[in-house]
Design a protein around this motif. Structure first.
Motif, PDB file in Angstrom:
ATOM      1  N   VAL A  68       0.844  -1.204   0.000  1.00 15.88           N
ATOM      2  CA  VAL A  68       0.000   0.000   0.000  1.00 15.88           C
ATOM      3  C   VAL A  68       0.876   1.249   0.000  1.00 15.88           C
ATOM      4  O   VAL A  68       0.650   2.204  -0.765  1.00 15.88           O
ATOM      5  N   VAL A  69       1.889   1.248   0.877  1.00 14.83           N
ATOM      6  CA  VAL A  69       2.779   2.408   0.968  1.00 14.83           C
ATOM      7  C   VAL A  69       3.508   2.625  -0.349  1.00 14.83           C
ATOM      8  O   VAL A  69       3.633   3.752  -0.839  1.00 14.83           O
ATOM      9  N   LEU A  70       3.978   1.527  -0.966  1.00 20.87           N
ATOM     10  CA  LEU A  70       4.732   1.645  -2.214  1.00 20.87           C
ATOM     11  C   LEU A  70       3.848   2.179  -3.342  1.00 20.87           C
ATOM     12  O   LEU A  70       4.266   3.038  -4.134  1.00 20.87           O
ATOM     13  N   GLU A  71       2.605   1.673  -3.433  1.00 19.89           N
ATOM     14  CA  GLU A  71       1.711   2.119  -4.501  1.00 19.89           C
ATOM     15  C   GLU A  71       1.486   3.627  -4.436  1.00 19.89           C
ATOM     16  O   GLU A  71       1.627   4.340  -5.438  1.00 19.89           O
ATOM     17  N   HIS A  72       1.149   4.110  -3.250  1.00 19.59           N
ATOM     18  CA  HIS A  72       0.890   5.549  -3.124  1.00 19.59           C
ATOM     19  C   HIS A  72       2.190   6.352  -3.089  1.00 19.59           C
ATOM     20  O   HIS A  72       2.225   7.510  -3.538  1.00 19.59           O
ATOM     21  N   GLY A  73       3.251   5.716  -2.579  1.00 17.70           N
ATOM     22  CA  GLY A  73       4.547   6.400  -2.560  1.00 17.70           C
ATOM     23  C   GLY A  73       5.063   6.685  -3.953  1.00 17.70           C
ATOM     24  O   GLY A  73       5.669   7.732  -4.205  1.00 17.70           O
ATOM     25  N   GLN A  74       4.821   5.758  -4.887  1.00 14.34           N
ATOM     26  CA  GLN A  74       5.237   5.992  -6.270  1.00 14.34           C
ATOM     27  C   GLN A  74       4.505   7.190  -6.869  1.00 14.34           C
ATOM     28  O   GLN A  74       5.087   7.972  -7.633  1.00 14.34           O
ATOM     29  N   GLU A  75       3.227   7.328  -6.516  1.00 14.57           N
ATOM     30  CA  GLU A  75       2.473   8.488  -6.997  1.00 14.57           C
ATOM     31  C   GLU A  75       3.045   9.776  -6.421  1.00 14.57           C
ATOM     32  O   GLU A  75       3.167  10.786  -7.123  1.00 14.57           O
ATOM     33  N   VAL A  76       3.394   9.734  -5.129  1.00 15.85           N
ATOM     34  CA  VAL A  76       3.962  10.925  -4.485  1.00 15.85           C
ATOM     35  C   VAL A  76       5.283  11.300  -5.142  1.00 15.85           C
ATOM     36  O   VAL A  76       5.548  12.475  -5.437  1.00 15.85           O
ATOM     37  N   LEU A  77       6.132  10.299  -5.411  1.00 12.07           N
ATOM     38  CA  LEU A  77       7.426  10.562  -6.043  1.00 12.07           C
ATOM     39  C   LEU A  77       7.250  11.116  -7.452  1.00 12.07           C
ATOM     40  O   LEU A  77       7.992  12.008  -7.872  1.00 12.07           O
ATOM     41  N   ALA A  78       6.264  10.587  -8.181  1.00 10.69           N
ATOM     42  CA  ALA A  78       6.016  11.089  -9.538  1.00 10.69           C
ATOM     43  C   ALA A  78       5.562  12.540  -9.493  1.00 10.69           C
ATOM     44  O   ALA A  78       5.994  13.371 -10.311  1.00 10.69           O
TER      45      ALA A  78
END
Length: 310
Positions: A68-78
């Protein structure tokens, strides 16, 4: 979640893609202990483990919480990357500006300004409008024939002289006295922008033409003059691109008579200003450069205007 930062998410993404803490450390240029500290801080922020660590050289496995953290974290990084690129474009003068201009400025000054800006900054975005009222609102820049009531900063671009457009033989050749317009049929712009001041200046000079038609389009007004509806008093910027430099005529479609352009005495003129929100230091580099280019373009145009040749 307030303690979560981009370095932690970047580290987590590298571990997920590389499979081990050591490989992620090599990729990021960190020590392995720094990588471990980033993940420990991330797990404290989200309240649980994001990786199962089997130990040794075996790859780590992401936990359900970690997924869950990785999925949303990738959006934040993008989004953070997009933000960084947008800031870089802004600083390079390749952002976006919203520009408002009255019709005749859109016809004359603005196209050259846009061309020069796009040549310098091909990635810039410029949105244009012709506002109904002289208000900056959300605009970054506003070209207007006069000062507006809002608290704005501004620069005088040029004095734009008014000229008489009439069929041949209607008026004596050369400059004409404003009094010659008294009682004559005239097509005119609507009573907005600088038009009321123009009509008052004609009245002060002893000329009260009969307004037989009003239109916001300069081309329409010239067409009405060709149709015999009356003469027109238009600013030089509105007609300068179609006036023959050799004979002073406006050349129309085949079969239509040429029209003559006369200077007025006294010579009324409108003032073309460029306005922007107060605080020049807060302008984007693109908006600041647009002001500079507009001043340069207007200076060159003013040298061609009748008043500049007098």
């Amino acid at each position: 979640m307030a303690d979560l930062d981009l370095r932690q998410l970047t580290t987590m993404l590298a571990i997920a893609e590389e499979g081990t803490f050591s490989a992620a450390a090599n990729r990021l240029g960190y020590t392995q202990s720094s990588v471990s500290q980033h993940i420990a801080a991330l797990e404290r922020a989200v309240g649980g483990a994001v990786f199962d660590r089997p130990g040794g050289p075996r790859p780590v496995r992401i936990t359900p919480l970690g997924a869950v953290v990785l999925e949303h974290g990738q959006e934040v990084l993008a989004k953070a990357d997009a933000l960084g690129q947008a800031v870089d474009r802004f600083k390079a003068g390749e952002g976006r500006i919203d520009v408002g201009a009255l019709h005749s400025v859109s016809h004359a000054i603005l196209p050259t300004v846009l061309r020069l800006l796009r040549e310098e900054r091909p990635r810039c975005e410029i949105r244009l409008s012709e506002p109904d009222e002289p208000r900056l609102g959300e605009l970054d820049l506003l070209f207007y024939d006069g000062l507006i009531s809002e608290d704005t900063e501004h620069v005088l671009l040029m004095e734009d002289p008014y000229l008489v457009v009439a069929p041949p033989g209607t008026l004596p050749s050369g400059p004409v006295s404003a009094r010659k317009l008294d009682g004559k049929a005239m097509v005119a712009w609507p009573a907005t922008c600088d038009q009321p001041r123009l009509e008052q200046s004609l009245a002060d000079a002893g000329a009260r033409p009969r307004i037989v038609f009003r239109s916001a389009g300069s081309e329409t007004m010239v067409s009405m003059v060709r149709a015999g509806m009356g003469l027109a008093v238009l600013p030089w910027l509105a007609i300068h691109q179609v006036v023959c430099r050799d004979c002073g005529a406006i050349h129309g479609p085949e079969g239509w008579p040429d029209l003559r352009v006369h200077e007025l005495d006294p010579a009324p003129a409108r003032a073309i200003y460029l306005h922007w929100p107060p605080g020049r230091g807060d302008q984007s580099p693109l908006a600041a450069r647009a002001v500079e280019v507009a001043v340069e373009v207007a200076r060159e145009l003013a040298q061609q205007a009748p008043a500049a040749r007098a």
